[in-house]
Design an enzyme around this catalytic site. Structure first.
Site, PDB file in Angstrom:
ATOM      1  CB  CYS A   7       1.400  24.932 -12.535  1.00 26.46           C
ATOM      2  SG  CYS A   7       1.999  24.321 -10.956  1.00 26.46           S
ATOM      3  CB  CYS A  61       1.454  28.276 -10.704  1.00 27.44           C
ATOM      4  SG  CYS A  61       1.579  27.534  -9.052  1.00 27.44           S
ATOM      5  CB  CYS A  69      -0.434  22.942  -8.901  1.00 30.05           C
ATOM      6  SG  CYS A  69       0.219  24.114  -7.713  1.00 30.05           S
ATOM      7  CB  CYS A 105      -2.085  27.560  -9.703  1.00 31.79           C
ATOM      8  SG  CYS A 105      -1.461  26.112 -10.587  1.00 31.79           S
TER       9      CYS A 105
HETATM   10 ZN   LIG Z   1       0.647  25.566  -9.471  1.00 29.55          ZN
END
Ligand SMILES: [Zn+2]
Length: 181
Positions: A31, A35, A62, A65
């Site tokens: 991330c 995030c 992810c 994000c």
């Molecule tokens: Zn994330």
């Protein structure tokens, strides 16, 4: 991991986006610091300088994000602001999503999605806002013909300009400037 990096992760610090990335070993996901996903256990976190490093270690980006997108690469440049600046500077040219994407070294699809996420508008909507704002100013402040104003703000076709102008303001360009053609 440094203490300030952990604090950035804990506090979802968007100022650290692009500065580093973190992966969570238990999930295999990485991330950017801002995030909003659940804060991981500190002992499971690995820190990376780039998204590429995280992916090279087998982490997957992810879905929330989107740390792999070009906007977060390098030193955290604000790509949406760059797009806005480009549009502000070059709205009079035949700007298209492809041209903007090329300038930002991003795919048109990513650029469109990133811009919409960051600003709530598509690049095309923002471009039109800028063109209309400038058209109104020119109609108010200059003696230019409507044709010249249309050309100046990037419309090749006068009737298209008039249609768009009317749909946005409820007036024709001529009505807007108080009857002067
Ligand atoms: Zn994330």
């Amino acid at each position: 991991m440094e203490e300030r990096q952990w604090r950035a992760i804990e506090s979802c610090d968007s100022g650290s986006d692009g500065v580093f990335f973190y992966g969570v070993r238990t999930t295999g996901i990485f991330c950017r610091p801002s995030c909003k996903s659940r804060t991981p256990k500190r002992e499971n976190v690995s820190v990376f300088a780039t998204a590429e490093d995280a992916m090279a270690q087998g982490f997957r980006a992810c879905k929330r994000c989107r740390p792999e997108e070009a906007v977060w690469r390098g030193a955290g440049g604000d790509a949406a602001a760059q797009v806005q600046a480009l549009i502000e500077k070059r709205f009079g040219e035949g700007l298209s999503l492809d041209v903007l994407a090329d300038e930002l070294k991003m795919s048109p699809h990513h650029l469109h999605r990133m811009f919409k996420r960051e600003t709530g508008q598509t690049p095309g909507e923002f471009l039109l806002d800028v063109r209309m704002r400038e058209a109104k100013r020119l109609l108010r402040e200059t003696e230019w013909s409507v044709t010249d104003v249309a050309g100046q703000v990037g419309f090749v076709n006068l009737s298209h300009f008039s249609t768009v102008f009317h749909s946005r303001t409820g007036q024709t360009p001529t009505q807007y400037r108080g009857g002067r053609p």
